[in-house]
Structure formats: C-alpha cells, structure tokens
Design a protein around this motif. Sequence first.
Motif, short mmCIF file in Angstrom:
data_model
loop_
_atom_site.label_atom_id
_atom_site.label_comp_id
_atom_site.label_asym_id
_atom_site.label_seq_id
_atom_site.Cartn_x
_atom_site.Cartn_y
_atom_site.Cartn_z
N ARG A 108 -4.75 -0.02 2.64
CA ARG A 108 -5.48 1.21 2.92
C ARG A 108 -4.58 2.43 2.70
N HIS A 109 -3.32 2.31 3.04
CA HIS A 109 -2.38 3.41 2.85
C HIS A 109 -1.96 3.57 1.39
N SER A 110 -1.57 2.46 0.77
CA SER A 110 -0.97 2.55 -0.56
C SER A 110 -1.99 2.53 -1.68
N ARG A 111 -3.17 1.93 -1.44
CA ARG A 111 -4.18 1.82 -2.50
C ARG A 111 -5.51 2.43 -2.08
N ASP A 112 -5.51 3.25 -1.04
CA ASP A 112 -6.71 4.02 -0.66
C ASP A 112 -7.89 3.13 -0.28
N ALA A 113 -7.61 1.85 0.12
CA ALA A 113 -8.67 0.88 0.43
C ALA A 113 -9.65 0.76 -0.75
#
Length: 246
Positions: A108-113
């Motif tokens: 969710r942080h690194s790939r925007d979910a």
Amino acid sequence: MEARDLSQDGYAIFPYDRAVAAWANAAHRVGKAVLDKGGDLRHVGTWFVGVDALPNGPDGSVDGVPLAGAWRNHVTPPSTWHAAQLSIVFPGYPQQDVNESDAAHRFRHSRDAAHVDGLLPEGPQKRRHLREPHGFILGFPLDDVRASPLVVWRGSHRMMRAAFRTAYTGLAPEDWGDVDVTEIYQENRRTVFETCERVEVTAAPGQAILLDRHILHGVAPWGANAQGEMRMMAYFRPIVAPAAWL
C-alpha cells in the motif's frame, strides 16, 4: 481531453465544466454529512472507504443537481446510477491496521495498493475472481485531492486486458467468475510496474476523470508536506455483463 487519451493511456481528464462543478459542490456538502454519521474507516482511521455511501438519485443527481458534463459523450450511461463511492483520505494515510500483514502494508505504501477493479480477493488466501465487471470508472474530485491523488499506470489497461482474454479463452462469460486469476493477475501487475509509467492524476472540483475498466490504479500515500484535513473523491463504477467487460 481527446478520445485517444482513453484508448491509448487508459485514462482521461476532462477540463473544468460548470455543470460538473455544481454537482461536485453538492456532493461535497452531502459527503461531509455522510462522513459525520460515521462508517467504514480503515487503516487506523485514515481512509473512509465509503462504498455506495453517496445518496445520489437513480439519475445520478445529488440534492437536485444533475450529473452532467462532457464525459457523457464518452460512456454509455447505465439506466440507473448506483450510489457512488465516497473515498475519503486523511492525513497519515495509510496507517497499518492490526489485521493487515506487513507485506500488504508495504504494498500500500510502495505501490499505492495498485489493483484492477472488479477482481475481488476471496478466502484466507485472497484469491482473485471476477465478481464485479464494470463498464467504466468515473471519478469526481470533491475538494483538493493533491494531498493523496489517484495513481494510474499509463497504458496498463491494454496489458491487463490481454491477460484476461488469455485467462478466459474458451469459457462462457457466465463462468468467468469461477476462474481463479490470481497468478496471471499478479504476474502481469509486476510487468506493469516494470514497463508502464506511474502517473499521479491531479484534478480539481469541476473536472471529471474517466478510467478504462482494466487500468491498474491506486491511491498515493498522504504527502509528507500536504495540507488540508482530508481529500474526497466520488466514484461511479456501473456493472455490465461479463462479455461487455472484456
């Protein structure tokens, strides 16, 4: 906005329209009232999910303000508009829920979910199945959304659509929901990350955002220097027959 934007990039941003601005103003006012009543807050209170939360009419209107705009020339409107989602993000998004794995939180942080709508995770292993085939995704900014913008991967709709065609080859559309597409979905999502441009889609009230139903998209974390108390979007995702989805 040009028609080629949607077919080539998988998304299109429409210029400011007074009719859209009037609707967004009404939806923002009503949306804040909905939020005040409480609802499905996740990620330690930093995201109000708001599925089917906007009490718009079957014609899409809110408080008598019609759902209008140039975007209508680029979609086939449903006979009845469903209640729109009110996706509201707060400062600090995303925080880690107690039942959320470290891997899911990192994603969710690194790939925007990042996800494709309509492929729902089912069971303890969260296997992906087509349960909600949408005709299109139509988003309306209701306030300043730059703090935590919608994110898309430009052109990813073509890659994902080809993968789904492969997955469902030889099967009747009414049986597509029974097919576990987890592996092909995740494999092609990784390829998208490697080959497609990540774009933060910024738009203002009075504009509309139209997404191809197969585009990979998500929500950026709340910016470190972002201002404001929240950011609010309204989304329509009309359901179509599986054959029309593909």
